[in-house]
Each structure stands twice: as structure tokens, then as C-alpha cells.
Design a protein around this motif. Structure first.
Motif, PDB file in Angstrom:
ATOM      1  N   SER A 186       0.815  -1.165   0.021  1.00  0.00           N
ATOM      2  CA  SER A 186      -0.010   0.017   0.011  1.00  0.00           C
ATOM      3  C   SER A 186       0.987   1.213  -0.200  1.00  0.00           C
ATOM      4  CB  SER A 186      -0.955  -0.051   1.215  1.00  0.00           C
ATOM      5  OG  SER A 186      -1.962  -1.204   1.208  1.00  0.00           O
ATOM      6  N   ILE A 187       1.922   1.282   0.430  1.00  0.00           N
ATOM      7  CA  ILE A 187       2.834   2.517   0.757  1.00  0.00           C
ATOM      8  C   ILE A 187       3.981   2.709  -0.439  1.00  0.00           C
ATOM      9  CG2 ILE A 187       2.573   2.467   3.220  1.00  0.00           C
ATOM     10  CD1 ILE A 187       5.260   1.293   3.490  1.00  0.00           C
ATOM     11  N   THR A 188       4.014   1.717  -1.349  1.00  0.00           N
ATOM     12  CA  THR A 188       4.967   1.774  -2.307  1.00  0.00           C
ATOM     13  C   THR A 188       4.649   3.044  -3.213  1.00  0.00           C
ATOM     14  OG1 THR A 188       3.569   0.253  -3.767  1.00  0.00           O
ATOM     15  CG2 THR A 188       5.193  -0.609  -2.685  1.00  0.00           C
ATOM     16  N   ASP A 189       5.741   3.595  -3.774  1.00  0.00           N
ATOM     17  CA  ASP A 189       5.589   4.849  -4.604  1.00  0.00           C
ATOM     18  C   ASP A 189       4.864   4.573  -6.075  1.00  0.00           C
ATOM     19  OD1 ASP A 189       5.865   7.451  -5.608  1.00  0.00           O
ATOM     20  OD2 ASP A 189       8.022   7.290  -5.289  1.00  0.00           O
ATOM     21  N   ALA A 190       3.788   5.308  -6.251  1.00  0.00           N
ATOM     22  CA  ALA A 190       3.113   4.984  -7.510  1.00  0.00           C
ATOM     23  C   ALA A 190       3.874   5.814  -8.522  1.00  0.00           C
ATOM     24  CB  ALA A 190       1.851   5.467  -7.543  1.00  0.00           C
ATOM     25  N   ARG A 191       4.660   6.642  -8.535  1.00  0.00           N
ATOM     26  CA  ARG A 191       5.688   7.165  -9.292  1.00  0.00           C
ATOM     27  C   ARG A 191       6.382   6.432 -10.094  1.00  0.00           C
ATOM     28  NH1 ARG A 191       8.029  12.141  -6.065  1.00  0.00           N
ATOM     29  NH2 ARG A 191       8.236  10.487  -4.707  1.00  0.00           N
ATOM     30  N   LEU A 192       6.889   5.354  -9.384  1.00  0.00           N
ATOM     31  CA  LEU A 192       7.727   4.415  -9.849  1.00  0.00           C
ATOM     32  C   LEU A 192       7.143   3.459 -11.194  1.00  0.00           C
ATOM     33  CD1 LEU A 192       9.696   2.915  -6.683  1.00  0.00           C
ATOM     34  CD2 LEU A 192      10.512   4.612  -8.714  1.00  0.00           C
ATOM     35  N   TYR A 193       5.811   3.293 -10.802  1.00  0.00           N
ATOM     36  CA  TYR A 193       5.135   2.468 -11.708  1.00  0.00           C
ATOM     37  C   TYR A 193       4.697   3.265 -12.887  1.00  0.00           C
ATOM     38  CZ  TYR A 193       4.189  -0.983  -7.980  1.00  0.00           C
ATOM     39  OH  TYR A 193       4.529  -1.970  -7.337  1.00  0.00           O
ATOM     40  N   GLU A 194       4.194   4.576 -12.617  1.00  0.00           N
ATOM     41  CA  GLU A 194       4.133   5.369 -13.855  1.00  0.00           C
ATOM     42  C   GLU A 194       5.422   5.611 -14.759  1.00  0.00           C
ATOM     43  OE1 GLU A 194       2.809   9.203 -12.364  1.00  0.00           O
ATOM     44  OE2 GLU A 194       0.808   8.275 -11.489  1.00  0.00           O
ATOM     45  N   ALA A 195       6.522   5.883 -14.190  1.00  0.00           N
ATOM     46  CA  ALA A 195       7.813   5.881 -14.972  1.00  0.00           C
ATOM     47  C   ALA A 195       8.198   4.600 -15.574  1.00  0.00           C
ATOM     48  CB  ALA A 195       8.971   6.360 -14.068  1.00  0.00           C
ATOM     49  N   ALA A 196       7.763   3.526 -15.030  1.00  0.00           N
ATOM     50  CA  ALA A 196       8.078   2.115 -15.796  1.00  0.00           C
ATOM     51  C   ALA A 196       7.168   1.913 -16.958  1.00  0.00           C
ATOM     52  CB  ALA A 196       7.876   1.088 -14.459  1.00  0.00           C
ATOM     53  N   ARG A 197       5.685   2.232 -16.725  1.00  0.00           N
ATOM     54  CA  ARG A 197       5.045   2.087 -17.674  1.00  0.00           C
ATOM     55  C   ARG A 197       4.999   3.240 -18.959  1.00  0.00           C
ATOM     56  NH1 ARG A 197       1.157   2.075 -13.530  1.00  0.00           N
ATOM     57  NH2 ARG A 197       0.491   0.052 -13.069  1.00  0.00           N
ATOM     58  N   SER A 198       5.631   4.410 -18.653  1.00  0.00           N
ATOM     59  CA  SER A 198       5.993   5.278 -19.679  1.00  0.00           C
ATOM     60  C   SER A 198       7.145   5.093 -20.372  1.00  0.00           C
ATOM     61  CB  SER A 198       6.395   6.940 -18.872  1.00  0.00           C
ATOM     62  OG  SER A 198       7.417   6.531 -18.393  1.00  0.00           O
ATOM     63  N   LEU A 199       8.155   4.152 -19.798  1.00  0.00           N
ATOM     64  CA  LEU A 199       9.387   3.502 -20.582  1.00  0.00           C
ATOM     65  C   LEU A 199       9.037   2.313 -21.235  1.00  0.00           C
ATOM     66  CD1 LEU A 199      11.917   4.186 -17.653  1.00  0.00           C
ATOM     67  CD2 LEU A 199      11.585   5.377 -19.879  1.00  0.00           C
ATOM     68  N   GLY A 200       7.714   1.865 -21.214  1.00  0.00           N
ATOM     69  CA  GLY A 200       7.334   0.631 -22.012  1.00  0.00           C
ATOM     70  C   GLY A 200       7.411  -0.381 -21.322  1.00  0.00           C
ATOM     71  N   ALA A 201       7.729  -0.698 -19.932  1.00  0.00           N
ATOM     72  CA  ALA A 201       7.914  -1.824 -19.383  1.00  0.00           C
ATOM     73  C   ALA A 201       6.505  -2.763 -19.382  1.00  0.00           C
ATOM     74  CB  ALA A 201       8.481  -1.724 -17.879  1.00  0.00           C
ATOM     75  N   GLY A 202       6.554  -3.945 -19.352  1.00  0.00           N
ATOM     76  CA  GLY A 202       5.377  -4.823 -19.446  1.00  0.00           C
ATOM     77  C   GLY A 202       5.052  -5.213 -17.777  1.00  0.00           C
TER      78      GLY A 202
END
Length: 234
Positions: A186-202
Motif C-alpha cells: 500500500s505504501i509503495t511509490d506510485a510514481r515508479l509504476y508510472e515511470a516504468a509504464r512510460s518507458l514501455g515496461a510490461g
């Protein structure tokens, strides 16, 4: 005019003084916590350690008691059994707890509150109730073992042995693992997921490069908690 002079001479609010007071309070609380741990943990454990190095008459014998213990096959085997039960319980509980926590925090499944309440039930139910429920469900004449009064084929589970012990320990430790991992996810940083998706990670790559590194400390905490609970309980 005198009132204005008095107000101007009044000392201003100092954040440094407030921070110094909070620091002093934290130090006092840490000292009290250390004293409490010393009294309730270190001193009793130290007393047990001293007792283990003496015989029945209170004479110092060194490691004789330990050598005698480990030289007995039945007693030394109990340690191996305890470690195996704790390892199996930890692996199963952490795996199930992670899957359950991931479903509660990262999916849109309905009824999350109900499922979380069901997972928390073993924490509030008496320990004896869990054992009785296992026997009534999977015992020799259990409801599931007999196939719901013979309506469907029965499910045979060797409850009276290592399998039953591991099942009961998983029921005991699963809620703790689920709670720890739910908070960690629950406390993980959502910005990391947004950055990963913007870089095209699956999804799979995000799971191994973002999710697992973000909850590594929570995962380790769950592993240690489940192992210690299962080992000491068994």
C-alpha cells in the motif's frame, strides 16, 4: 505604548526549542524502552543461559548439558523437525499472504473488505477453535473427508501428522504475513509504476523491477515473523 513595548519584549516562538524538546522526549522514551527490554527480555534470557551451563546442584558444568542434549537422537531430531515445519509454513504462508495482499491492493476485485475480514478471522478466534474446525472438516469423520454426508467424493487429507501440523501453522501465521505485505504494497511509490509504464515496461517486468524491490523489507519481515512464530509454536 507600554503594552506594545511589553509585547515586543516577549520572546518569539522558537522552532529550535521545540525540536530540542522533541529530541529529548524521544531520547527519554528510547531509554525507557531499552530498560523495559532489558528487564523483560535480556535478564530472563540471561538467567536461562546461566541455568543451561549448570547442573541440578547449581554447579558450573559448561557445555555438558548441550552435548548431552544433541547426543540424544530423539531430542536432536526435534530441532530438525521444528526447522522443517517452520520452513514449510513460512514458504506457504508468505506465498499465500503475498497473493492475497496483492489482490487486495492491486486489483479491482469486489468485496475486498469481506475477504480481508475473513483472512483476519484466525487472529480473533481462539486457538482451540481452529484445531476443532480442522478436525471437523478434515478429520477421519470430517465433513469434507466424508464428502458432505456422502453427497460427493470425499477428500482424504492426512491431518494427523506433519501435514496437519503445517496446515494449522499456516492458519496461525497467514494473517500476520498478509497484514505485513498489505501495508508494504500500500505504501509503495506510485510514481515508479508510472515511470516504468512510460518507458514501455510490461506487467511482468514491472513486477520484478518495481514491485518486489519496493516491498523487499516487508517481505523479509513477513518471512522472519512467520518463521519465528511457527518455530516457537511447534
Amino acid at each position: 505604548m507600554p503594552e506594545a513595548i511589553a509585547l515586543s519584549n516577549r520572546p518569539a516562538f522558537s522552532f529550535k526549542g521545540l525540536l530540542a524538546g522533541e529530541t529529548s522526549l524521544k531520547r527519554v522514551l528510547m531509554i525507557l524502552a531499552c530498560l523495559w527490554m532489558t528487564v523483560v527480555v535480556i535478564l530472563p534470557v540471561g538467567t536461562l543461559l546461566v541455568k543451561s551451563l549448570t547442573n541440578g546442584d547449581g554447579q558450573f558444568v559448561g557445555l555438558v548439558n548441550y552435548i548431552e542434549y544433541f547426543s540424544s537422537p530423539s531430542l536432536s531430531r526435534s530441532i530438525g523437525n521444528s526447522i522443517l515445519v517452520a520452513i514449510y509454513t513460512t514458504v506457504i504462508s508468505v506465498a499465500l499472504g503475498f497473493g492475497f495482499a496483492y489482490a487486495l491492493t492491486r486489483t479491482c476485485m469486489p468485496g475486498k473488505g469481506i475477504f480481508k475480514g475473513i483472512a483476519m478471522m484466525p487472529l480473533f478466534a481462539p486457538t482451540l477453535l481452529n484445531g476443532i474446525a480442522l478436525i471437523y472438516l478434515f478429520g477421519r469423520k470430517g465433513l469434507i473427508t466424508k464428502g458432505f454426508f456422502g453427497l460427493i467424493p470425499g477428500l482424504k487429507i492426512p491431518l494427523y501428522g506433519p501435514v496437519g501440523i503445517i496446515i494449522s501453522e499456516v492458519m496461525y501465521t497467514f494473517p500476520q504475513a498478509m497484514l505485513i505485505l498489505t501495508i508494504a504494497l500500500s505504501i509503495t511509490d506510485a510514481r515508479l509504476y508510472e515511470a516504468a509504464r512510460s518507458l514501455g515496461a510490461g506487467s511482468v517486468r514491472i513486477f520484478f523491477t518495481v514491485t518486489l524491490p519496493s516491498i523487499k523489507y516487508g517481505l523479509l519481515s513477513a518471512v522472519f515473523v512467520c518463521f519465528i512464530l511457527a518455530f516457537t509454536d511447534f
